[in-house]
Design a protein around this motif. Sequence first.
Motif, PDB file in Angstrom:
ATOM      1  N   ALA A 165       0.854  -1.179   0.000  1.00 12.33           N
ATOM      2  CA  ALA A 165       0.000   0.000   0.000  1.00 12.33           C
ATOM      3  C   ALA A 165       0.894   1.234   0.000  1.00 12.33           C
ATOM      4  CB  ALA A 165      -0.896   0.003   1.238  1.00 12.33           C
ATOM      5  N   LYS A 166       0.425   2.295  -0.621  1.00 15.57           N
ATOM      6  CA  LYS A 166       1.233   3.508  -0.719  1.00 15.57           C
ATOM      7  C   LYS A 166       1.605   4.057   0.649  1.00 15.57           C
ATOM      8  CE  LYS A 166      -0.324   5.113  -5.241  1.00 15.57           C
ATOM      9  NZ  LYS A 166       0.896   4.615  -5.846  1.00 15.57           N
ATOM     10  N   SER A 167       0.749   3.840   1.616  1.00 16.89           N
ATOM     11  CA  SER A 167       0.981   4.392   2.947  1.00 16.89           C
ATOM     12  C   SER A 167       2.171   3.743   3.650  1.00 16.89           C
ATOM     13  CB  SER A 167      -0.274   4.252   3.802  1.00 16.89           C
ATOM     14  OG  SER A 167      -0.655   2.899   3.893  1.00 16.89           O
ATOM     15  N   VAL A 168       2.584   2.553   3.198  1.00 16.93           N
ATOM     16  CA  VAL A 168       3.683   1.858   3.865  1.00 16.93           C
ATOM     17  C   VAL A 168       4.872   1.615   2.943  1.00 16.93           C
ATOM     18  CG1 VAL A 168       2.004   0.711   5.355  1.00 16.93           C
ATOM     19  CG2 VAL A 168       2.916  -0.508   3.365  1.00 16.93           C
ATOM     20  N   GLU A 169       4.714   1.925   1.677  1.00 16.77           N
ATOM     21  CA  GLU A 169       5.792   1.672   0.717  1.00 16.77           C
ATOM     22  C   GLU A 169       7.054   2.413   1.131  1.00 16.77           C
ATOM     23  OE1 GLU A 169       4.534   2.468  -3.248  1.00 16.77           O
ATOM     24  OE2 GLU A 169       5.771   0.872  -4.062  1.00 16.77           O
ATOM     25  N   GLY A 170       8.164   1.685   1.141  1.00 12.49           N
ATOM     26  CA  GLY A 170       9.429   2.277   1.547  1.00 12.49           C
ATOM     27  C   GLY A 170       9.725   2.139   3.023  1.00 12.49           C
TER      28      GLY A 170
END
Length: 119
Positions: A61-66
């Motif tokens: 999910a974009k919120s946790v990417e990276g």
Amino acid sequence: QVRLVESGGGLAQAGDSLRLSCAASGRTVTMLAMAWFRQTPGKEREIVSSIRWSGGNTYYAKSVEGRFTISRDIAKNTVYLQMRSLQPEDTAVYYCAVQRIGGSDYDQWGQGTQVTVSS
């Protein structure tokens, strides 16, 4: 049926790291993919990350990417979620789930593990 047992949740401060584990047992040969979802009170359960059991393709999910990394140990039938740079908005109950071969959705669920991040 696949039985899932999560572990590794707990309390953390903003910026800390935690690692969740999910051990699968039972008919693990039927697993197509495993995923981590999370849910907070009053909100729908959302997918955080997933991994294909064969091949290892991942989704975040974009919120946790990276910040989060999903991985698997096929020999142990275990999936992990390494969470770094935790933020208060990561606070939730985290669930492990399995999508089985021939299935269209995740239909085997663990009991959930609480992650609480304080600022």
